[in-house]
Write a protein that holds these residues in place. Structure first.
Motif, PDB file in Angstrom:
ATOM      1  N   PRO A  46       0.847  -1.195   0.000  1.00  0.00           N
ATOM      2  CA  PRO A  46       0.000   0.000   0.000  1.00  0.00           C
ATOM      3  C   PRO A  46       0.882   1.245   0.000  1.00  0.00           C
ATOM      4  O   PRO A  46       1.960   1.244   0.611  1.00  0.00           O
ATOM      5  N   GLU A  47       0.444   2.290  -0.665  1.00  0.00           N
ATOM      6  CA  GLU A  47       1.275   3.496  -0.764  1.00  0.00           C
ATOM      7  C   GLU A  47       1.667   4.023   0.613  1.00  0.00           C
ATOM      8  O   GLU A  47       2.815   4.419   0.835  1.00  0.00           O
ATOM      9  N   GLU A  48       0.717   4.025   1.534  1.00  0.00           N
ATOM     10  CA  GLU A  48       0.985   4.521   2.880  1.00  0.00           C
ATOM     11  C   GLU A  48       2.099   3.718   3.545  1.00  0.00           C
ATOM     12  O   GLU A  48       3.008   4.271   4.183  1.00  0.00           O
ATOM     13  N   THR A  49       2.061   2.401   3.385  1.00  0.00           N
ATOM     14  CA  THR A  49       3.066   1.528   3.981  1.00  0.00           C
ATOM     15  C   THR A  49       4.421   1.717   3.320  1.00  0.00           C
ATOM     16  O   THR A  49       5.455   1.805   4.002  1.00  0.00           O
ATOM     17  N   LYS A 106       5.618   4.324   1.726  1.00  0.00           N
ATOM     18  CA  LYS A 106       6.205   5.616   2.084  1.00  0.00           C
ATOM     19  C   LYS A 106       6.735   5.610   3.511  1.00  0.00           C
ATOM     20  O   LYS A 106       7.782   6.211   3.800  1.00  0.00           O
ATOM     21  N   ARG A 107       6.017   4.936   4.387  1.00  0.00           N
ATOM     22  CA  ARG A 107       6.471   4.852   5.781  1.00  0.00           C
ATOM     23  C   ARG A 107       7.778   4.054   5.864  1.00  0.00           C
ATOM     24  O   ARG A 107       8.730   4.454   6.559  1.00  0.00           O
ATOM     25  N   HIS A 139       2.835  -5.493   8.000  1.00  0.00           N
ATOM     26  CA  HIS A 139       2.339  -5.738   6.634  1.00  0.00           C
ATOM     27  C   HIS A 139       2.296  -7.235   6.325  1.00  0.00           C
ATOM     28  O   HIS A 139       1.306  -7.733   5.772  1.00  0.00           O
ATOM     29  N   HIS A 143      -2.313  -3.246  10.103  1.00  0.00           N
ATOM     30  CA  HIS A 143      -1.893  -1.868   9.876  1.00  0.00           C
ATOM     31  C   HIS A 143      -0.786  -1.531  10.864  1.00  0.00           C
ATOM     32  O   HIS A 143      -0.683  -2.145  11.920  1.00  0.00           O
TER      33      HIS A 143
END
Length: 211
Positions: free
Chosen positions: A119-122, A124-125, A148, A153
């Motif tokens: 996921p993009e959020e993951t 980037k983190r 992940h 989450h």
């Protein structure tokens, strides 16, 4: 007959218990692809940090891989991370392997990052933790990755520590980065240390990832 039945049930129970104990989730192996400018000691540290989470870090240097290396390189792993800014070089060396990479992966180059199956959020983190460097960021990096892989989450995992692009680090300053010589001297005074220009202070130039 009853005695035989009791013995059989006891043996069966022991076998079931033994199987359950041996059925623990195996550790996940994570592959890092790197170029020769990245020191091997970095990955030894990463493996040490990842181990308590049941993760195992392995590294392959592209310049040591055969020219005909294919996607079989990625088979035993749960995720792949590419640690290099030499993107054209890596893509050329792995021209037969990268098209077959079907695992979650992130190119850990902040200026031109890319990712697949995260996921993009993951993604980037993960990228922020890794590119900022330092033990606490690397610990959080693997906790986010573990979440992940376990389909959770990453809520609750400490946010990335963002370091200044340049500053002064001291191993006894609890992770504080001093933005100026004056702020560093003030900290030394609070510690009861000398700030004399003739003091025996040795400075070492390092990249922030190795804090």
């Amino acid at each position: 007959f009853l005695r035989t039945l009791v013995v059989a049930l006891t043996l069966f129970s022991a076998l079931v218990s033994s199987s359950a104990l041996g059925a623990e989730e195996p550790s996940k192996s994570i592959l890092f692809i790197a170029t020769s400018n990245v020191p091997t000691g970095k990955f030894r540290l990463l493996n040490e940090i990842a181990a308590p989470l049941g993760l195992k870090v392995e590294v392959r240097y592209v310049d040591k891989l055969p020219a005909d290396t294919d996607a079989g390189l990625f088979t035993p792993y749960a995720a792949v991370f590419i640690d290099s800014y030499l993107q054209d070089y890596v893509k050329g060396r792995l021209s037969k392997a990268l098209p077959g990479l079907k695992l979650p992966w992130v190119w850990l180059y902040r200026a031109q990052a890319s990712f697949v199956q995260f996921p993009e959020e993951t993604a980037k983190r993960l990228l922020t933790h890794y590119s900022q460097g330092g033990r606490k960021n690397f610990e959080a990096f693997f906790k986010v990755l573990q979440a992940h892989l376990q389909h959770r989450h990453f809520a609750g995992i400490p946010a990335p520590i963002i370091y200044p692009t340049q500053g002064i680090y001291h191993p006894l300053a609890n992770g504080e980065i001093f933005s100026s010589v004056d702020s560093f001297k003030n900290w030394r005074v609070r510690q009861g240390q000398s700030v004399s220009a003739r003091g025996s202070v040795v400075a070492i130039l390092i990249h922030q990832q190795y804090l």
